[in-house]
Enzyme design. Sequence first.
Site, PDB file in Angstrom:
ATOM      1  N   ASP A  34       0.903  -1.097  -0.182  1.00 21.41           N
ATOM      2  CA  ASP A  34      -0.025   0.318  -0.214  1.00 21.41           C
ATOM      3  C   ASP A  34       1.007   1.208   0.044  1.00 21.41           C
ATOM      4  O   ASP A  34       0.892   1.392   0.907  1.00 21.41           O
ATOM      5  CB  ASP A  34      -0.815  -0.310   1.486  1.00 21.41           C
ATOM      6  N   LYS A  76       0.304   3.637  -2.259  1.00 22.29           N
ATOM      7  CA  LYS A  76      -0.051   5.570  -2.580  1.00 22.29           C
ATOM      8  C   LYS A  76       1.034   6.119  -3.627  1.00 22.29           C
ATOM      9  O   LYS A  76       1.177   6.951  -3.292  1.00 22.29           O
ATOM     10  CB  LYS A  76      -0.684   5.740  -1.182  1.00 22.29           C
TER      11      LYS A  76
END
Length: 228
Positions: free
Chosen positions: A59, A61
């Site tokens: 994760d 991003k």
Amino acid sequence: MSNPIFLALDLPRLDAALALAGKVRGHVGGMKLGLEFFCAHGHHGVHEVAQLGLPIFLDLKLHDIPNTVARAMQSIHVLEPAIVTVHASGGRAMMEDAKAAAGEHCKVVAVTMLTSMDDADLAQTGIGGSAHDHVLRLADLAQEAGIDGIVCSGQEVAAVHQRWKAGYLVVPGLRLPDGATAGASGDQKRVATPRAARDAGASVLVIGRPISRAADPLAAARAIETTL
């Protein structure tokens, strides 16, 4: 996926993260490694967690110009992640390039709006309208870009699922219905229960504090698993 739960393993100490992961591995479907974990432990930490034999969700991003995001995706091929996040607000070209650069078996999903934000926070960034409408706009853009799915809160997942039946929908910000300390909302504003999110069409449930901060993480993981 038989178990949609990905444990958010964002702990500052690698030994503690590995101990927690080892304890609950039989009751989760994968491990979600976020920015805190990756900055602290890097590739080495990811390799260590991968030894548990569960899918890895990076994760990160990613949000930059398309070329930079594509090169970043290429640099993590060796880690063989099952899922990687980018920011939908990076635009269609960035998402297209991220998907083109991803590994063959890696799902690229776009973060629409952080679950720590609500309508008022959105307005402060200069974006009008509701969080719900903003998420749907970005979900449509992600679908047009040809990536695998999006990240949204449990409050929007049903509407996204209705528009994008084949979308791979990741839902964080999940809390338990009993309001126990370990499941308190904390900095999350748009929350839902794991069962509600799953029923609404979530493919993956990202759960952190309700397990990691529970007095008995194993019991907490088991209890959540039984509700799904």
